[in-house]
Design a protein around this motif. Structure first.
Motif, PDB file in Angstrom:
ATOM      1  N   THR A 160       0.864  -1.175   0.000  1.00 17.33           N
ATOM      2  CA  THR A 160       0.000   0.000   0.000  1.00 17.33           C
ATOM      3  C   THR A 160       0.904   1.229   0.000  1.00 17.33           C
ATOM      4  O   THR A 160       1.851   1.310   0.795  1.00 17.33           O
ATOM      5  CB  THR A 160      -0.913   0.020   1.237  1.00 17.33           C
ATOM      6  OG1 THR A 160      -1.676  -1.188   1.260  1.00 17.33           O
ATOM      7  CG2 THR A 160      -1.851   1.207   1.213  1.00 17.33           C
ATOM      8  N   LYS A 168      -3.705   3.265  -5.055  1.00 19.09           N
ATOM      9  CA  LYS A 168      -2.685   3.250  -3.999  1.00 19.09           C
ATOM     10  C   LYS A 168      -2.548   1.873  -3.339  1.00 19.09           C
ATOM     11  O   LYS A 168      -2.198   1.763  -2.159  1.00 19.09           O
ATOM     12  CB  LYS A 168      -2.977   4.320  -2.938  1.00 19.09           C
ATOM     13  CG  LYS A 168      -2.970   5.728  -3.498  1.00 19.09           C
ATOM     14  CD  LYS A 168      -3.213   6.755  -2.422  1.00 19.09           C
ATOM     15  CE  LYS A 168      -3.187   8.172  -3.002  1.00 19.09           C
ATOM     16  NZ  LYS A 168      -3.388   9.206  -1.969  1.00 19.09           N
ATOM     17  N   TYR A 169      -2.810   0.839  -4.117  1.00 22.36           N
ATOM     18  CA  TYR A 169      -2.678  -0.531  -3.592  1.00 22.36           C
ATOM     19  C   TYR A 169      -2.287  -1.454  -4.740  1.00 22.36           C
ATOM     20  O   TYR A 169      -2.820  -1.349  -5.847  1.00 22.36           O
ATOM     21  CB  TYR A 169      -4.001  -0.996  -2.988  1.00 22.36           C
ATOM     22  CG  TYR A 169      -4.030  -2.472  -2.621  1.00 22.36           C
ATOM     23  CD1 TYR A 169      -3.487  -2.924  -1.424  1.00 22.36           C
ATOM     24  CD2 TYR A 169      -4.594  -3.406  -3.487  1.00 22.36           C
ATOM     25  CE1 TYR A 169      -3.519  -4.266  -1.094  1.00 22.36           C
ATOM     26  CE2 TYR A 169      -4.636  -4.755  -3.173  1.00 22.36           C
ATOM     27  CZ  TYR A 169      -4.099  -5.183  -1.969  1.00 22.36           C
ATOM     28  OH  TYR A 169      -4.127  -6.503  -1.647  1.00 22.36           O
TER      29      TYR A 169
END
Length: 400
Positions: A48, A96-97
């Motif tokens: 992450t 964002k992962y």
């Protein structure tokens, strides 16, 4: 009797300690940071990450993400383009992962895996450290006990799996933390035994035990299957079955095929012999004899052999010779047919002529009968009167 066996696998061990690296809004978190997995299984690692919303009025967007273990010419080598991982790597991305999945693990996959993302900002790229440490270990095999008795072999296999974490403990399936609650053994995906012991016993090995086996280990965190392993039970050939085609007596000049079959492991070799002859006749399950003569009559036997033993079976081959009398009778019949064929037109002609003559005679007979039935009544009366006169004259002559 012998067998080949391997043991089962166990769980993937994870050390879930997040690592955060941050600088001016750039940060990344790995979960987990250390993984120990079994050869042939699959693992997932995730990252992450964050980055500034904008720089110098320019909104930040992610243009590329990748995972790597190697660097060439100062550039990371994307796992997707690495031939060693072809067909085994999957990426899953959200905002964002990013998650990496590697399947069909190999021992050569043991390495440190890092995530890298590149944005549209000048110099806006980041490789998250320290990465995820993956250790791949092969299965460990242990035969606890094996004894050959008079009529059977007895064996006990132990399901063990060591998985070494970098800088951590060595794990055994019977020593997991928390401990394994239950083991299940399977043969060809059919459950055989379930219980707290990680071993499966064979009290009397037989050919029916041949097959692929695997075990499943389970504790409160989940379960995992080991890769399948082969139990190969070897034995001497069974008494072979022999046959001849065509069956029964074989006519001289024809062909015959002798067939031999047997069950054996490892595969057996087949050899054909004729009784009272030292040289072999053929190799293989079938033995074909062409243009058979009376000399081929006799007893044949097939020998089946592997490194565990041998067996043989016999069959009788009877060749019938065609006699001279039978040949003569066939020749006489052939000559008779050849003579009759040219005479067929003559016989047919005479038959038709006779039929025509018979038909003509029948027509004449019918005509005479018609004339008599249609005669004049006057003629009949005259004839009757003449007959009476003649009879009276005859009586008078007798009186004189």
């Amino acid at each position: 009797m012998s067998f080949t066996a391997a043991a089962c696998g166990f769980v993937v061990f994870l050390l879930s300690v997040p690592v955060v690296q941050g600088l001016d809004g750039w940060a990344a978190t790995y979960t987990p940071t250390k993984i120990c997995a079994l050869k042939g299984s699959a693992v997932e690692m995730q990252c992450t990450y964050t980055y500034p919303y904008s720089e110098n009025g320019n909104v930040t967007t992610v243009e590329k993400t990748l995972w790597f273990t190697k660097v060439e010419d100062n550039e990371p080598v994307n796992l997707r383009s690495d031939s060693e991982y072809e067909g085994r790597v999957e990426y899953y991305s959200e905002q964002k992962y990013n998650r990496l999945r590697i399947s069909d693990l190999r021992e050569s996959d043991s390495a440190v895996y890092k995530f890298r993302f590149i944005t549209n900002q000048p110099g806006g790229k980041m490789t998250a450290s320290p990465g995820v440490s993956l250790t791949v270990t092969d299965l460990q095999v242990k035969v606890l006990r094996s004894s050959v008795l008079q009529f059977y072999t007895e064996a006990e296999l132990k399901c063990r799996s060591f998985c070494r974490l970098v800088g951590h403990l060595s794990f055994v399936c019977s020593d997991a933390d928390p401990p394994v609650d239950e083991y299940t053994w399977y043969k060809e995906n059919q459950a055989l035994l379930q219980g707290p012991e990680g071993s499966y016993n064979f009290t009397s090995i037989s050919s029916e035990d041949t097959g692929t086996y695997h075990c499943q280990s389970e504790n409160q965190h989940g379960w995992i299957n080991s890769p399948s392993v082969l139990l190969d039970v070897q034995y001497a050939p069974k008494v072979p079955s022999v046959s001849v085609s065509p069956s029964g007596e074989i006519v001289e000049g024809s062909s015959a095929t002798l067939t031999c079959s047997s069950d054996a492991n490892p595969a057996a070799t087949y050899t054909w012999y004729k009784k009272n002859e030292t040289s072999l006749k053929a190799l293989g399950q079938t033995f074909t004899i062409t243009n058979i003569t009376s000399e081929h009559s006799g007893e044949y036997y097939c020998e089946v052999q592997n490194r565990r033993g041998r067996h043989n079976s016999t069959l009788q081959l009877t060749v019938v010779t065609v006699g001279a009398g039978r040949v003569m009778n066939m020749n006489v019949l052939l000559v008779t047919l050849l003579l009759l064929i040219p005479l067929t037109p003559c016989v047919l002609y005479l038959w038709l002529r006779r039929k025509k003559t018979v038909n003509g005679t029948a027509e004449k007979s019918d005509a005479v009968q018609t004339v008599q039935s249609d005669s004049d009544p006057v003629f009949e009366i005259v004839t009757a009167a003449q007959t009476e006169a003649t009879e009276e004259q005859k009586e008078q002559e007798d009186q004189v």
